[in-house]
Design a protein around this motif. Structure first.
Motif, short mmCIF file in Angstrom:
data_model
loop_
_atom_site.label_atom_id
_atom_site.label_comp_id
_atom_site.label_asym_id
_atom_site.label_seq_id
_atom_site.Cartn_x
_atom_site.Cartn_y
_atom_site.Cartn_z
N GLY A 251 41.55 38.45 35.77
CA GLY A 251 42.40 38.53 36.95
C GLY A 251 41.75 39.39 38.02
O GLY A 251 40.82 40.15 37.76
N THR A 252 42.23 39.23 39.24
CA THR A 252 41.73 40.03 40.37
C THR A 252 42.92 40.53 41.18
O THR A 252 44.07 40.15 40.92
N SER A 253 42.63 41.35 42.20
CA SER A 253 43.71 41.93 42.99
C SER A 253 44.52 40.87 43.72
O SER A 253 45.73 41.01 43.91
N HIS A 255 44.56 37.60 42.64
CA HIS A 255 45.00 36.60 41.68
C HIS A 255 45.34 37.29 40.35
O HIS A 255 44.69 37.09 39.32
N PRO A 256 46.41 38.12 40.34
CA PRO A 256 46.80 38.80 39.10
C PRO A 256 47.59 37.86 38.19
O PRO A 256 48.17 36.88 38.64
N TRP A 257 47.58 38.18 36.89
CA TRP A 257 48.43 37.46 35.96
C TRP A 257 49.88 37.91 36.14
O TRP A 257 50.13 39.07 36.47
N SER A 258 50.82 37.02 35.93
CA SER A 258 52.23 37.39 36.04
C SER A 258 52.62 38.34 34.91
O SER A 258 53.36 39.30 35.13
N THR A 348 42.16 52.71 42.28
CA THR A 348 41.06 51.79 42.59
C THR A 348 41.31 51.06 43.91
O THR A 348 42.45 50.90 44.36
N LEU A 349 40.20 50.63 44.50
CA LEU A 349 40.21 49.73 45.64
C LEU A 349 39.67 48.38 45.19
O LEU A 349 38.69 48.31 44.44
N ALA A 350 40.30 47.30 45.65
CA ALA A 350 39.80 45.97 45.31
C ALA A 350 38.37 45.79 45.79
O ALA A 350 37.54 45.20 45.10
N SER A 357 41.23 47.52 51.82
CA SER A 357 41.51 46.51 50.79
C SER A 357 42.64 46.99 49.89
O SER A 357 43.07 48.15 49.94
N ARG A 358 43.15 46.11 49.06
CA ARG A 358 44.32 46.40 48.25
C ARG A 358 44.03 47.51 47.24
O ARG A 358 42.95 47.57 46.64
#
Length: 386
Positions: A251-253, A255-258, A348-350, A357-358
């Motif tokens: 997963g990414t910032s 596209h996270p998993w639910s 963290t920063l994405a 960034s997120r």
């Protein structure tokens, strides 16, 4: 044809009141004897042979001989009463070539094998290789054509439609060849199935984007490759692993998993042998006291899927706002509570190069500061109780 000969075979006709009618009649019979159930000795013999009456040949372009040299290319030459007679074939005439053991048919431009590009009836089988002629193989209302080792349907020089070939690496592919390049190839997709350097794989590539493969390595592991590099492995025990340790994220910032379900939680690497620069935690009670626990709802809690409104349409996805109350921290507030200049992995920063960034948190990283805070408070309680 004149009125003294027949329209198709050019056989001589007996005229009214003609003397010696048997001569004309026998001449016609001799020609019929050659042309009906037509069987020729050869269509490649170039030198006029010493033949017997009844021998018939198809004349090649490089023919030679006292009689043959004056005859037309592709004509039929038959020996009648010791003399060579020339017959001009018409479109559709069929002859059996004895030295090839095959039938040929006359078309505009010459003779061609009758069975080279067609199957006569439904259910017929082919016992040898299929060779497609330059003018294509008729398949229903379409023409099947070949060019550069590819096959195309209704295309004179198949380079973009369907291509079927065998590569130098024992792979069969559908799509453009490996050497095809240029802007005209943009968007082209090639699917390859076979063995690459002895490794079985299914390979798909889009010319202007990327390439991917599903392969089996020498250890028997299933490998998923993208961009020419292994990314994901499934071993024989069923374990799903990254192809390179400690390199790829799940997963990414954006596209996270639910949700992630696990029977006993996640396991974090913590062996002392995997760590360097070990020291006491610089974060403790002061940091914990600076944090502000929050209650909140997520502005975007995933997507809802609605059935398609019409048959054949894709389902409709729509954003879903969060309804449940969550408790935790705001990453920006946690960052503000950190001592200046401390690069703490719990925040963290994405994109580390983009401060806008997120932001995100590793909640397990709060455990050590909480333990330090409890230890400090425990010492103070012990001192007060002494």
């Amino acid at each position: 044809m004149s009125s003294q000969t027949t329209a198709t075979l050019g056989l001589p006709l007996v005229a009214a009141g003609q003397a010696s009618k048997h001569i004309t009649h026998n001449e016609a019979l001799d020609q019929l004897d050659l042309l009906v159930q037509c069987s020729v000795r050869s269509r490649t013999e170039t030198i006029e042979p010493g033949a017997q009456d009844g021998d018939l040949y198809i004349l090649p372009e490089d023919k030679s001989g006292g009689s043959w040299s004056d005859m037309a290319d592709h004509a039929l030459a038959g020996l009648v009463a010791g003399a060579w007679v020339e017959f001009a074939p018409r479109v559709g005439w069929v002859a059996f070539v004895e030295d090839e053991a095959r039938a040929v048919v006359f078309e505009s431009g010459g003779w061609r094998p009758l069975d080279a590009d067609r199957v006569a009836r439904t259910g017929d089988t082919m016992t040898g290789p299929l060779t497609l002629p330059a003018n294509g193989l008729q398949v229903g209302d379409s023409q099947l054509r070949t060019a550069w080792g590819r096959v195309g349907v209704d295309h004179d020089a198949p380079a973009v439609p369907l291509h079927i070939g065998r590569s130098q690496r024992d792979m069969v592919w559908i799509g453009p060849g490996y050497s095809d390049s240029g802007s005209a190839r943009a968007g082209d997709i090639r699917l390859s199935v076979g063995a690459w350097d002895g490794r079985p794989e299914i390979y798909i590539t889009r010319h202007d984007i990327n390439a991917g493969a599903l392969a089996m390595d020498t250890a028997g592991r299933l490998v998923i490759e993208l961009g020419g590099a292994p990314r994901l492995l499934i071993d024989n025990a069923g374990h799903l692993k990254p192809a390179v340790a400690d390199t790829y994220a799940c997963g990414t910032s954006d596209h996270p998993w639910s949700a992630v379900y696990a029977q006993s939680g996640t396991i974090t690497t913590s062996d002392a042998r995997d760590k360097t620069g070990v020291g006491d935690s610089p974060l403790g009670l002061d940091f914990i006291l600076a944090l502000r626990p929050r209650g909140f709802r997520y502005a975007h809690a995933g997507m809802t899927e609605a059935p398609a409104t019409r048959p054949g349409d894709e389902p409709v996805l729509a954003p879903r706002a969060g309804a449940r109350l969550h408790t935790g921290f705001l990453a920006q507030e946690v960052c503000a509570a950190l001592p200046p200049g401390l690069d703490w992995a719990g925040w963290t920063l994405a994109d580390p190069a983009d401060p806008d960034s997120r932001q995100a948190l590793r909640y397990e990283a709060l455990i050590a500061p909480l333990v330090v805070a409890v230890q400090v408070l425990a010492e103070r309680v012990a001192a007060l109780e002494a």
